[in-house]
Design a protein around this motif. Sequence first.
Motif, PDB file in Angstrom:
ATOM      1  N   MET A 192      -0.258   4.917  -4.129  1.00  0.00           N
ATOM      2  CA  MET A 192      -0.258   3.492  -3.813  1.00  0.00           C
ATOM      3  C   MET A 192      -0.238   3.289  -2.299  1.00  0.00           C
ATOM      4  O   MET A 192       0.362   4.084  -1.575  1.00  0.00           O
ATOM      5  N   ASP A 193      -0.862   2.231  -1.848  1.00  0.00           N
ATOM      6  CA  ASP A 193      -0.818   1.891  -0.439  1.00  0.00           C
ATOM      7  C   ASP A 193       0.511   1.198  -0.120  1.00  0.00           C
ATOM      8  O   ASP A 193       0.931   0.274  -0.823  1.00  0.00           O
ATOM      9  N   ILE A 194       1.148   1.649   0.955  1.00  0.00           N
ATOM     10  CA  ILE A 194       2.418   1.089   1.405  1.00  0.00           C
ATOM     11  C   ILE A 194       2.246   0.667   2.852  1.00  0.00           C
ATOM     12  O   ILE A 194       1.969   1.491   3.725  1.00  0.00           O
ATOM     13  N   LEU A 195       2.406  -0.620   3.111  1.00  0.00           N
ATOM     14  CA  LEU A 195       2.302  -1.153   4.468  1.00  0.00           C
ATOM     15  C   LEU A 195       3.696  -1.269   5.063  1.00  0.00           C
ATOM     16  O   LEU A 195       4.586  -1.906   4.471  1.00  0.00           O
ATOM     17  N   LEU A 196       3.900  -0.644   6.207  1.00  0.00           N
ATOM     18  CA  LEU A 196       5.198  -0.598   6.865  1.00  0.00           C
ATOM     19  C   LEU A 196       5.172  -1.526   8.079  1.00  0.00           C
ATOM     20  O   LEU A 196       4.415  -1.305   9.026  1.00  0.00           O
ATOM     21  N   ILE A 197       6.010  -2.556   8.045  1.00  0.00           N
ATOM     22  CA  ILE A 197       6.033  -3.576   9.084  1.00  0.00           C
ATOM     23  C   ILE A 197       7.289  -3.382   9.922  1.00  0.00           C
ATOM     24  O   ILE A 197       8.404  -3.536   9.421  1.00  0.00           O
ATOM     25  N   PRO A 198       7.148  -3.059  11.194  1.00  0.00           N
ATOM     26  CA  PRO A 198       8.329  -2.803  12.016  1.00  0.00           C
ATOM     27  C   PRO A 198       9.038  -4.092  12.405  1.00  0.00           C
ATOM     28  O   PRO A 198       8.468  -5.188  12.364  1.00  0.00           O
TER      29      PRO A 198
END
Length: 238
Positions: free
Chosen positions: A1-7
């Motif tokens: 799965m694609d996981i978008l990590l937002i700092p």
Amino acid sequence: MDILLIPGFWLDGSSWSAVTPALTAAGHTVHPLTLPGLESPDADRSGIGLRDHIDAVVQAVDNLDGPLVLVGHSGGGAIAYGVVDARPERIARTVYVDSGPMSDGGVINDQLPEVNGEIPLPDWQVFEAADLIGLTDDLRAMFRDRSIPEPAGVAYDPQQLSDERRWDVPATLIACEFPSVVLQQWVADGHPFVQELARIKDAEFVDLPTGHWPQFTRPADLGDAILAAVDRTGTGAP
């Protein structure tokens, strides 16, 4: 799965580097995002606001196929929730790392001091003691060395929400500075700080005791906690 990590504030996508091994080892594809104005200390931050950061993540979502998971740390949680509002049908779960969904009209932090349209990382004395748990002198030096001023508009602009389907998107809240039972009690008491969280139909709470920057103080444990949340989305194989 694609996981978008937002700092969170003052950080770029590289701030997730010690967190991602557990996710990639499990077969997921991670996308650590660097938001507009955070590309370098010399980047142009003039005129960048909260909507610009939300739109940048929405564009990243639109560039991918299928359901995905958003992970937002600190102020990145408000950005993630703006994306949920914009693309509720695309988000399988949102993971809030020492953060949570911000209500319509809310601001991330309008008390942070602005200098020429941007917010440098403040002195450590500005933060509460609970923020700094586990952040050793070496980690503080590393953080300050890599920090990038935050565009002031991101901190000061009001959230704008319009799609009630956002409440259908499952959420995981990883509580670091204080136990998750505190958040749950605030929900039970109808505290205004968590009024949006109270509307989410499927919210789970996970404790990861440390300070406000677990990606630095407990990165492997944070990676495992995110992986566990992703595994609970029920959307099948990576």
